[in-house]
Write a protein that holds these residues in place. Structure first.
Motif, mmCIF file in Angstrom:
data_model
loop_
_atom_site.group_PDB
_atom_site.id
_atom_site.type_symbol
_atom_site.label_atom_id
_atom_site.label_comp_id
_atom_site.label_asym_id
_atom_site.label_seq_id
_atom_site.Cartn_x
_atom_site.Cartn_y
_atom_site.Cartn_z
ATOM 1 N N ASN A 156 0.836 -1.206 0.000
ATOM 2 C CA ASN A 156 0.000 0.000 0.000
ATOM 3 C C ASN A 156 0.875 1.263 0.000
ATOM 4 O O ASN A 156 0.817 2.098 0.897
ATOM 5 C CB ASN A 156 -0.935 -0.002 1.215
ATOM 6 C CG ASN A 156 -2.024 1.046 1.110
ATOM 7 O OD1 ASN A 156 -2.172 1.725 0.084
ATOM 8 N ND2 ASN A 156 -2.796 1.210 2.180
ATOM 9 N N THR A 157 1.701 1.366 -1.042
ATOM 10 C CA THR A 157 2.695 2.445 -1.080
ATOM 11 C C THR A 157 2.086 3.834 -1.217
ATOM 12 O O THR A 157 2.755 4.827 -0.935
ATOM 13 C CB THR A 157 3.705 2.222 -2.221
ATOM 14 O OG1 THR A 157 3.013 2.143 -3.464
ATOM 15 C CG2 THR A 157 4.504 0.954 -1.984
ATOM 16 N N LYS A 181 -0.114 4.939 0.693
ATOM 17 C CA LYS A 181 -0.240 5.376 2.088
ATOM 18 C C LYS A 181 1.067 5.217 2.865
ATOM 19 O O LYS A 181 1.395 6.041 3.727
ATOM 20 C CB LYS A 181 -1.351 4.579 2.777
ATOM 21 C CG LYS A 181 -1.667 5.057 4.183
ATOM 22 C CD LYS A 181 -2.866 4.324 4.754
ATOM 23 C CE LYS A 181 -3.213 4.839 6.154
ATOM 24 N NZ LYS A 181 -4.388 4.116 6.722
ATOM 25 N N TYR A 182 1.808 4.154 2.573
ATOM 26 C CA TYR A 182 3.057 3.856 3.282
ATOM 27 C C TYR A 182 4.182 3.711 2.250
ATOM 28 O O TYR A 182 4.537 2.593 1.850
ATOM 29 C CB TYR A 182 2.933 2.568 4.087
ATOM 30 C CG TYR A 182 1.753 2.525 5.022
ATOM 31 C CD1 TYR A 182 1.731 3.287 6.183
ATOM 32 C CD2 TYR A 182 0.647 1.724 4.731
ATOM 33 C CE1 TYR A 182 0.647 3.248 7.050
ATOM 34 C CE2 TYR A 182 -0.447 1.672 5.583
ATOM 35 C CZ TYR A 182 -0.445 2.432 6.749
ATOM 36 O OH TYR A 182 -1.525 2.394 7.596
ATOM 37 N N ALA A 215 9.935 2.025 3.888
ATOM 38 C CA ALA A 215 10.286 1.285 5.101
ATOM 39 C C ALA A 215 11.570 1.913 5.641
ATOM 40 O O ALA A 215 12.437 2.325 4.859
ATOM 41 C CB ALA A 215 10.507 -0.189 4.795
ATOM 42 N N THR A 249 10.470 0.123 10.707
ATOM 43 C CA THR A 249 9.141 0.718 10.589
ATOM 44 C C THR A 249 8.647 0.480 9.169
ATOM 45 O O THR A 249 9.301 0.867 8.196
ATOM 46 C CB THR A 249 9.176 2.224 10.889
ATOM 47 O OG1 THR A 249 9.638 2.426 12.226
ATOM 48 C CG2 THR A 249 7.787 2.840 10.743
ATOM 49 N N MET A 250 7.497 -0.191 9.072
ATOM 50 C CA MET A 250 6.928 -0.505 7.764
ATOM 51 C C MET A 250 5.416 -0.601 7.913
ATOM 52 O O MET A 250 4.911 -1.155 8.895
ATOM 53 C CB MET A 250 7.510 -1.836 7.243
ATOM 54 C CG MET A 250 7.001 -2.264 5.886
ATOM 55 S SD MET A 250 7.858 -3.736 5.226
ATOM 56 C CE MET A 250 7.423 -4.989 6.440
ATOM 57 N N HIS A 251 4.690 -0.062 6.953
ATOM 58 C CA HIS A 251 3.235 -0.169 6.941
ATOM 59 C C HIS A 251 2.628 0.440 8.205
ATOM 60 O O HIS A 251 1.599 -0.030 8.711
ATOM 61 C CB HIS A 251 2.844 -1.651 6.801
ATOM 62 C CG HIS A 251 1.563 -1.880 6.076
ATOM 63 N ND1 HIS A 251 0.416 -2.289 6.722
ATOM 64 C CD2 HIS A 251 1.222 -1.753 4.768
ATOM 65 C CE1 HIS A 251 -0.567 -2.418 5.848
ATOM 66 N NE2 HIS A 251 -0.100 -2.097 4.654
ATOM 67 N N GLY A 252 3.301 1.474 8.732
ATOM 68 C CA GLY A 252 2.805 2.167 9.914
ATOM 69 C C GLY A 252 3.069 1.471 11.233
ATOM 70 O O GLY A 252 2.564 1.881 12.281
ATOM 71 N N THR A 302 6.102 -0.303 13.882
ATOM 72 C CA THR A 302 7.524 -0.409 14.225
ATOM 73 C C THR A 302 7.744 -1.643 15.091
ATOM 74 O O THR A 302 7.070 -1.826 16.116
ATOM 75 C CB THR A 302 8.008 0.844 14.969
ATOM 76 O OG1 THR A 302 7.816 1.989 14.132
ATOM 77 C CG2 THR A 302 9.487 0.728 15.335
#
Length: 195
Positions: free
Chosen positions: A99-100, A102-103, A106, A128-131, A133
């Protein structure tokens, strides 16, 4: 003559102390043309292993050789994921997986450790990835610094290995179909002295 015998060792000791003091941490900028983290992920619970790379990575590494300490700060552009298949790439960067929109990135920040003969063997830090950590420890399989033959500055290279469970980062696509959530990261990096 006697005073020369005393002064010479004192002078060498002073120079040695100055050399140690000047061994301040060096900062190395990641070379995006020679750094491509890769990943291995399961397809249908062991049916096959899918492999891909990230083509865009930025960041810095600091290294204090005298103190045997260091750190790493890396940002990976998740939209640069490439599994050598255009349709699969679209799915991977889309809302179902990374979902790049939004995120987009990394980020890994860690501390180098486990120095053996002046070379780090571990990195301990957080991804930290996809919101989300989470802690992520890496095994540094190789690490080498040398004068770069073209840039005339020191370059350091490393190969590191780690594993994570993607569902812990909220990326659980395929879990209902028996996909294994463990992902292997293989991080190949080169970084050039920024000074």
């Amino acid at each position: 003559m006697r005073s020369m015998r005393i002064l010479l060792p004192l002078s060498l000791m002073t120079l040695g102390a100055a050399g140690i003091a000047s061994g301040a941490p060096a900062t190395y900028s990641i070379d995006p043309d020679h750094t491509h983290p890769s990943f291995e992920t399961d397809h249908f619970g062991g049916l096959s292993v899918w492999r891909g790379i990230f083509k865009k990575t930025t960041g810095t590494i600091t290294l204090d050789k005298a103190a045997q300490t260091g750190s790493v700060d890396v940002t990976v552009d998740l939209a640069s994921a490439d599994l050598a298949h255009d349709k699969v790439n679209e799915v991977v960067v889309g809302p179902e997986i990374f979902n790049t929109a939004k995120y987009p990135a990394a980020h890994y920040r860690g501390t180098l450790g486990g120095f053996v003969d002046g070379v780090p063997t571990t990195a301990t830090g957080n991804l930290t990835m996809h919101g989300v950590t989470k802690p992520l420890d890496l095994k540094v399989k190789s690490f080498k610094c040398m004068p770069h033959p073209m840039y005339k500055r020191e370059v350091c290279g490393a190969d590191a290995l780690g594993t994570l469970h993607r569902d812990e980062f909220g990326i659980d696509s395929g879990k209902a179909y028996g996909f294994n959530m463990e992902v292997t990261l293989r991080i190949q990096v080169e970084a050039i002295n920024a000074n």
